[in-house]
Design an enzyme around this catalytic site. Structure first.
Site, PDB file in Angstrom:
ATOM      1  N   LYS A 178      50.065  46.704  63.198  1.00  0.00           N
ATOM      2  CA  LYS A 178      49.626  45.317  63.357  1.00  0.00           C
ATOM      3  C   LYS A 178      49.417  44.682  61.984  1.00  0.00           C
ATOM      4  O   LYS A 178      48.478  45.029  61.273  1.00  0.00           O
ATOM      5  CB  LYS A 178      48.312  45.240  64.142  1.00  0.00           C
ATOM      6  N   GLU A 253      41.544  52.094  53.329  1.00  0.00           N
ATOM      7  CA  GLU A 253      41.603  51.515  51.986  1.00  0.00           C
ATOM      8  C   GLU A 253      40.824  50.218  52.068  1.00  0.00           C
ATOM      9  O   GLU A 253      41.318  49.224  52.612  1.00  0.00           O
ATOM     10  CB  GLU A 253      43.058  51.200  51.593  1.00  0.00           C
ATOM     11  N   CYS A 287      42.563  44.177  46.105  1.00  0.00           N
ATOM     12  CA  CYS A 287      41.343  44.988  46.137  1.00  0.00           C
ATOM     13  C   CYS A 287      41.136  45.737  44.826  1.00  0.00           C
ATOM     14  O   CYS A 287      40.056  46.253  44.584  1.00  0.00           O
ATOM     15  CB  CYS A 287      41.362  45.936  47.326  1.00  0.00           C
ATOM     16  N   GLU A 384      32.768  41.397  46.311  1.00  0.00           N
ATOM     17  CA  GLU A 384      34.144  41.166  45.881  1.00  0.00           C
ATOM     18  C   GLU A 384      34.450  39.673  46.040  1.00  0.00           C
ATOM     19  O   GLU A 384      34.410  39.148  47.154  1.00  0.00           O
ATOM     20  CB  GLU A 384      35.031  41.999  46.815  1.00  0.00           C
TER      21      GLU A 384
HETATM   22  P1  ADP Z   1      40.213  39.953  55.210  1.00  0.00           P
HETATM   23  O1  ADP Z   1      38.789  39.557  55.379  1.00  0.00           O
HETATM   24  O2  ADP Z   1      40.605  40.167  53.807  1.00  0.00           O
HETATM   25  O3  ADP Z   1      41.187  39.130  55.983  1.00  0.00           O
HETATM   26  P2  ADP Z   1      40.187  41.927  57.259  1.00  0.00           P
HETATM   27  O4  ADP Z   1      39.582  43.282  57.162  1.00  0.00           O
HETATM   28  O5  ADP Z   1      39.544  40.947  58.156  1.00  0.00           O
HETATM   29  O6  ADP Z   1      40.297  41.424  55.769  1.00  0.00           O
HETATM   30  O7  ADP Z   1      41.715  42.037  57.663  1.00  0.00           O
HETATM   31  C1  ADP Z   1      42.534  43.154  57.421  1.00  0.00           C
HETATM   32  C2  ADP Z   1      43.289  43.490  58.677  1.00  0.00           C
HETATM   33  O8  ADP Z   1      42.334  43.853  59.673  1.00  0.00           O
HETATM   34  C3  ADP Z   1      44.083  42.339  59.274  1.00  0.00           C
HETATM   35  O9  ADP Z   1      45.269  42.856  59.847  1.00  0.00           O
HETATM   36  C4  ADP Z   1      43.166  41.818  60.345  1.00  0.00           C
HETATM   37  O10 ADP Z   1      43.853  41.160  61.389  1.00  0.00           O
HETATM   38  C5  ADP Z   1      42.565  43.104  60.848  1.00  0.00           C
HETATM   39  N1  ADP Z   1      41.313  42.962  61.591  1.00  0.00           N
HETATM   40  C6  ADP Z   1      40.353  42.021  61.426  1.00  0.00           C
HETATM   41  N2  ADP Z   1      39.350  42.224  62.305  1.00  0.00           N
HETATM   42  C7  ADP Z   1      39.681  43.319  63.041  1.00  0.00           C
HETATM   43  C8  ADP Z   1      39.072  44.048  64.115  1.00  0.00           C
HETATM   44  N3  ADP Z   1      37.896  43.681  64.609  1.00  0.00           N
HETATM   45  N4  ADP Z   1      39.721  45.119  64.607  1.00  0.00           N
HETATM   46  C9  ADP Z   1      40.917  45.504  64.109  1.00  0.00           C
HETATM   47  N5  ADP Z   1      41.542  44.859  63.103  1.00  0.00           N
HETATM   48  C10 ADP Z   1      40.932  43.793  62.568  1.00  0.00           C
END
Ligand code: ADP
Length: 490
Positions: A178, A253, A287, A384
């Site tokens: 995803k 990561e 990061c 960050e």
């Molecule tokens: P950022 O805040 O930098 O966007 P995220 O951790 O929210 O970082 O996003 C990294 C990835 O995690 C993206 O693919 C995002 O869609 C996904 N993501 C965000 N929230 C969830 C969740 N609750 N469960 C699974 N994946 C998630």
């Protein structure tokens, strides 16, 4: 708009380009202009379960193939990505915003994982361990872990796809991936080339949509044996908790809070050049970007002066324009966080030397910013920032520098500049991080293990270490191997 035959507005499940089960879609936009680029499926639990089922069905035939056979597919995939590198770079800049030159660099980095793991997958070896009884043997098999779920971020829309998928597929696993909702188009384009390269149906599935719903379904599934995630620490912790029930392996990561130490014996010109690269690359949105500059008191004024002069020359603009160094931030949330960090620092007494506000270009563009006299109480030092803001403070002794550098729950990257050999060893060993840049501001290469300690993550990606998480160890104890003489009863 983008002109590429690789643009897909559907997800890849079981070798077919599909819409969401309920037909919902969401828009992908260009962060430089706000214009809509495409609409992709807004998938959720049911679509995720279909993708997991496809990956499970594809697992047995894929893992049975020889590693050499799988390597041939990855090699062909790398060739196709090379042939389409310009199109992929343009698509990447359109959905992500980074300057085209950086996007081209990222496509090369993405290809390097396919090439590297095509070879590395052929080196996953078992063992024979000396047995403890004459009539037994001990064998260790190394086998693919099974179906893996990958969740990737928006700051490297291409490289994070292959950094996870290449070792997984080379090891004989199948994948449900995803990509981030902001940047799904690069992932879909890369998957289309994988299909053309000969990945069988179901071996690589790419689904787009509702992140929490897809994440929940991947974590809850007993079929999925590993979640490989790159993203925020907050979501990493959530996924860890969600994976507890099925006792899944996790590669995480997560966020960093990288310190960049400059000692008085450093080559100052080299330190300034590296400092600019490690801070403003991708507009500060990686990061491993430096978050905190810690400079020895005797040289802090000189360093700050030279650094600020270099930052003042950075060109801000649409990543597609030649000569642009700093593109837009990914979205309005990103911009708001950067502005809040600057305001907090200035409010608490930091000196603003350049920038400090949204850019005249509007949208999500922010001026490259330098703040001096920051203190550990400010958000720029504790969190960050993920934007083009440099925060500089000073230290007196090596011990104080290391203590300040390690005063964080994160531990991803750390950089330092020195020409003293003893100090080079001491500080490299003392920094609580997974990756150290010594006299360099650059870390990301496919042949080295990328990853963090403390709350920055678990596991390593890239290098021969990066295939380990995709492999299970099985011990086979073989008994009844009596000698021919014993069998004859003599
Ligand atoms: P950022 O805040 O930098 O966007 P995220 O951790 O929210 O970082 O996003 C990294 C990835 O995690 C993206 O693919 C995002 O869609 C996904 N993501 C965000 N929230 C969830 C969740 N609750 N469960 C699974 N994946 C998630």
């Amino acid at each position: 708009m983008v002109s590429t035959t690789l643009l897909r507005e559907a997800a890849l499940v079981d070798g077919q380009w599909r819409a969401a089960a309920d037909g919902r879609v969401f828009d992908v936009t260009d962060p430089a202009t706000g214009a809509k680029i495409a609409a992709v499926p807004l998938m959720a639990e049911a679509d995720t379960e279909a993708a997991i089922a496809a990956a499970a069905k594809a697992l047995r035939p894929w893992r049975r193939r020889t590693a050499k056979d799988r390597a041939a597919v990855l090699t062909r995939w790398a060739q196709l990505m090379t042939e389409h590198a310009d199109e992929l770079a343009e698509l990447l800049t359109t959905e992500q915003g980074k300057p085209l030159a950086e996007a081209r660099g990222e496509i090369g980095y993405a290809i390097s994982f396919l090439t590297f793991y095509a070879a590395e997958g052929q080196r996953v070896r078992g063992e024979i361990i000396p047995a403890t009884a004459e009539d037994s043997r001990i064998m260790v098999l190394r086998q693919p872990i099974g179906v893996v779920g990958c969740i990737t971020p928006w700051n490297f829309p291409a490289a994070m796809i292959t950094r996870k998928a290449a070792p997984a597929l080379a090891a004989g696993c199948t994948v449900v991936l995803k990509p981030a909702e902001q940047t799904p188009l690069s992932a879909l384009a890369i998957a289309a080339l994988g299909q053309e390269a000969g990945l069988p149906a179901g071996v690589l599935n790419v689904i787009t949509g509702d992140a929490p719903a897809i994440g929940r379904a991947l974590c809850a599934s007993p079929t999925v044996r590993l979640i490989s995630f790159t993203g925020s620490t907050e979501v990493g912790k959530l996924l860890s908790a969600q994976c507890a029930d099925t006792v899944k392996r996790l590669t995480l990561e997560l966020g960093g809070n990288a310190p960049f130490l400059v000692f008085e014996d450093a080559d100052l010109d080299a330190a300034v050049t590296a400092a600019v690269l490690s801070k403003y690359r991708h507009s500060g949105q990686t990061c491993v970007c430096t978050n905190r500059f810690l400079v020895q008191a005797s040289i802090v004024e000189e360093f700050t002066h030279r650094f600020t002069a270099a930052v003042g020359k950075l060109a801000v603009g649409n990543g597609k324009q030649p000569g642009v160094d700093v593109g837009p931030l990914i979205d309005a949330d990103g911009l708001a966080k950067v502005a809040a960090h600057v305001d907090d620092a200035v409010h608490k007494g930091a000196r603003l030397l350049v920038g400090g506000a949204p850019h005249a270009l509007g949208g999500t563009f922010f001026q490259p910013t330098v703040l001096a006299d920051v203190t550990p109480q400010m958000r720029v030092m504790r969190e960050e920032t993920f934007g083009p803001v440099a925060a500089i403070t000073s230290f007196d002794t090596e011990e104080a520098a290391v203590e300040l550098a390690n005063d964080t729950r994160s531990g991803l990257a750390g950089y330092f500049f020195t020409n003293d050999l003893g100090r080079a060893w001491r500080v490299a060993e003392a920094l609580e991080v997974g990756m150290v840049g010594l006299n360099t501001g650059f870390l990301s290469v496919e042949v080295a293990p990328f990853g963090g300690v403390k709350e920055s993550g678990l596991g390593r990606e890239g290098s021969h270490h990066g295939i380990e998480d995709f492999v299970e160890t099985k011990f086979v104890h073989i008994g009844g191997i009596s000698s021919p003489g014993a069998a004859a009863g003599s």
